[in-house]
Design a protein around this motif. Structure first.
Motif, PDB file in Angstrom:
ATOM      1  N   MET A 195      85.270 -64.667 101.162  1.00  0.00           N
ATOM      2  CA  MET A 195      86.111 -65.317 102.167  1.00  0.00           C
ATOM      3  C   MET A 195      87.352 -64.473 102.386  1.00  0.00           C
ATOM      4  O   MET A 195      87.972 -64.012 101.430  1.00  0.00           O
ATOM      5  N   SER A 196      87.663 -64.297 103.609  1.00  0.00           N
ATOM      6  CA  SER A 196      88.754 -63.388 103.912  1.00  0.00           C
ATOM      7  C   SER A 196      90.058 -64.135 104.057  1.00  0.00           C
ATOM      8  O   SER A 196      90.141 -65.120 104.768  1.00  0.00           O
ATOM      9  N   ASP A 197      91.078 -63.687 103.345  1.00  0.00           N
ATOM     10  CA  ASP A 197      92.397 -64.288 103.408  1.00  0.00           C
ATOM     11  C   ASP A 197      93.377 -63.250 103.930  1.00  0.00           C
ATOM     12  O   ASP A 197      93.372 -62.101 103.495  1.00  0.00           O
ATOM     13  N   LEU A 198      94.230 -63.676 104.858  1.00  0.00           N
ATOM     14  CA  LEU A 198      95.264 -62.781 105.364  1.00  0.00           C
ATOM     15  C   LEU A 198      96.566 -63.139 104.680  1.00  0.00           C
ATOM     16  O   LEU A 198      97.187 -64.142 104.987  1.00  0.00           O
ATOM     17  N   THR A 199      96.971 -62.342 103.714  1.00  0.00           N
ATOM     18  CA  THR A 199      98.250 -62.554 103.044  1.00  0.00           C
ATOM     19  C   THR A 199      98.962 -61.208 102.918  1.00  0.00           C
ATOM     20  O   THR A 199      99.452 -60.829 101.864  1.00  0.00           O
ATOM     21  N   LEU A 200      98.988 -60.461 104.010  1.00  0.00           N
ATOM     22  CA  LEU A 200      99.474 -59.095 103.991  1.00  0.00           C
ATOM     23  C   LEU A 200     100.932 -59.021 104.399  1.00  0.00           C
ATOM     24  O   LEU A 200     101.439 -59.850 105.137  1.00  0.00           O
ATOM     25  N   ASP A 243      76.313 -74.879 109.496  1.00  0.00           N
ATOM     26  CA  ASP A 243      76.676 -73.908 108.466  1.00  0.00           C
ATOM     27  C   ASP A 243      77.777 -72.980 108.968  1.00  0.00           C
ATOM     28  O   ASP A 243      77.733 -72.519 110.121  1.00  0.00           O
ATOM     29  N   LYS A 244      78.731 -72.702 108.102  1.00  0.00           N
ATOM     30  CA  LYS A 244      79.847 -71.829 108.462  1.00  0.00           C
ATOM     31  C   LYS A 244      79.724 -70.491 107.753  1.00  0.00           C
ATOM     32  O   LYS A 244      79.396 -70.430 106.574  1.00  0.00           O
ATOM     33  N   LYS A 245      79.998 -69.423 108.479  1.00  0.00           N
ATOM     34  CA  LYS A 245      80.038 -68.082 107.903  1.00  0.00           C
ATOM     35  C   LYS A 245      81.421 -67.496 108.147  1.00  0.00           C
ATOM     36  O   LYS A 245      81.910 -67.505 109.288  1.00  0.00           O
ATOM     37  N   PRO A 246      82.077 -67.000 107.098  1.00  0.00           N
ATOM     38  CA  PRO A 246      83.409 -66.425 107.293  1.00  0.00           C
ATOM     39  C   PRO A 246      83.353 -65.171 108.153  1.00  0.00           C
ATOM     40  O   PRO A 246      82.408 -64.384 108.060  1.00  0.00           O
ATOM     41  N   ILE A 247      84.331 -65.019 109.021  1.00  0.00           N
ATOM     42  CA  ILE A 247      84.500 -63.780 109.770  1.00  0.00           C
ATOM     43  C   ILE A 247      85.353 -62.861 108.906  1.00  0.00           C
ATOM     44  O   ILE A 247      86.553 -63.102 108.731  1.00  0.00           O
ATOM     45  N   PRO A 248      84.766 -61.811 108.307  1.00  0.00           N
ATOM     46  CA  PRO A 248      85.501 -61.013 107.309  1.00  0.00           C
ATOM     47  C   PRO A 248      86.625 -60.206 107.937  1.00  0.00           C
ATOM     48  O   PRO A 248      86.446 -59.611 109.006  1.00  0.00           O
ATOM     49  N   LEU A 249      87.734 -60.203 107.262  1.00  0.00           N
ATOM     50  CA  LEU A 249      88.894 -59.400 107.689  1.00  0.00           C
ATOM     51  C   LEU A 249      89.325 -58.468 106.568  1.00  0.00           C
ATOM     52  O   LEU A 249      90.488 -58.077 106.483  1.00  0.00           O
TER      53      LEU A 249
END
Length: 217
Positions: free
Chosen positions: A1-6, A206-212
């Protein structure tokens, strides 16, 4: 799962500058270019060029994260305004979906917790309860309590285990006071906001994460 914490950082701060005609090795020594092997020069050039690209992407992701949060909170405020609800205060979790349900944006806030000195009072009250209850099968209760207050691998008390004690349906007055002390002991030491995007299958849900992140692409 992609998290944006940049968080953005200047590329010039990260790439070390060396005097013209020299290269700096891993020990900090300045080596004349004539003494550096061609393959090592090429390797250095490849790594630096690609690293600059990576830092540019990181800065772009950081800017995109800010845009996402700004627009998400602005939409939230718009909805609150419609219903004449009070704006301001802490911003919690929020999920936004496209009209056809195939895309989803999640904004989640995660707090890091610690305990204050009230936890010692809670432990003393709980120990007193266990002493009064220490007959027969109540030895199991003692094991449960001791496990809850054990430190984890980082040398800290696991907040989840301690807070889990509050779920026990015990009506003893000392126990209730102990649970109140645990609640008073909780401290929010930091808070992080995560942004996640998903594509949703309209048939199965069903959910698929959009990878970042590079690892998820």
């Amino acid at each position: 799962m992609s998290d944006l914490t940049l968080s953005p950082m200047s590329q010039k701060q990260e790439l070390k500058m060396t005097p013209e005609g020299y290269m700096q090795d891993a020990q900090g020594a300045l080596i004349p270019l004539t003494k550096v092997k061609p393959e090592h020069k090429l390797e250095d050039e490849v790594v630096r060029r690609l690293s600059c690209g990576a830092m540019s992407l990181r800065d772009a992701l950081a800017a995109f994260r800010e845009t996402v949060l700004d627009e998400a909170w602005a939409f939230r405020d718009l909805v609150l305004e419609k219903y004449e609800a009070r704006k301001g205060g802490a911003k919690g979790n929020m999920t936004l979906r496209s009209y056809d349900g195939t895309l989803e944006l999640q904004v989640s806030v995660s707090d890091s917790l610690s305990f204050g000195p009230e936890l010692d009072a809670a432990k003393a009250l709980i120990d007193a309860c266990v002493e009064r209850w220490s007959v027969g099968s109540n030895d199991n209760m003692r094991v449960l309590i001791n496990h809850a207050f054990q430190v984890n691998k980082a040398g800290r008390i696991d907040t989840g285990r301690v807070l889990g004690l509050r779920k026990l349906d015990i009506t003893d007055e000392d126990w209730k006071r102990a649970m109140e002390a645990i609640s008073d002991a909780v401290r929010v030491t930091s808070s992080k906001t995560y942004v996640r995007f998903y594509s949703v299958d309209p048939d199965s849900g069903d959910k698929k994460p959009i990878p970042l992140d590079l690892a998820g692409v």
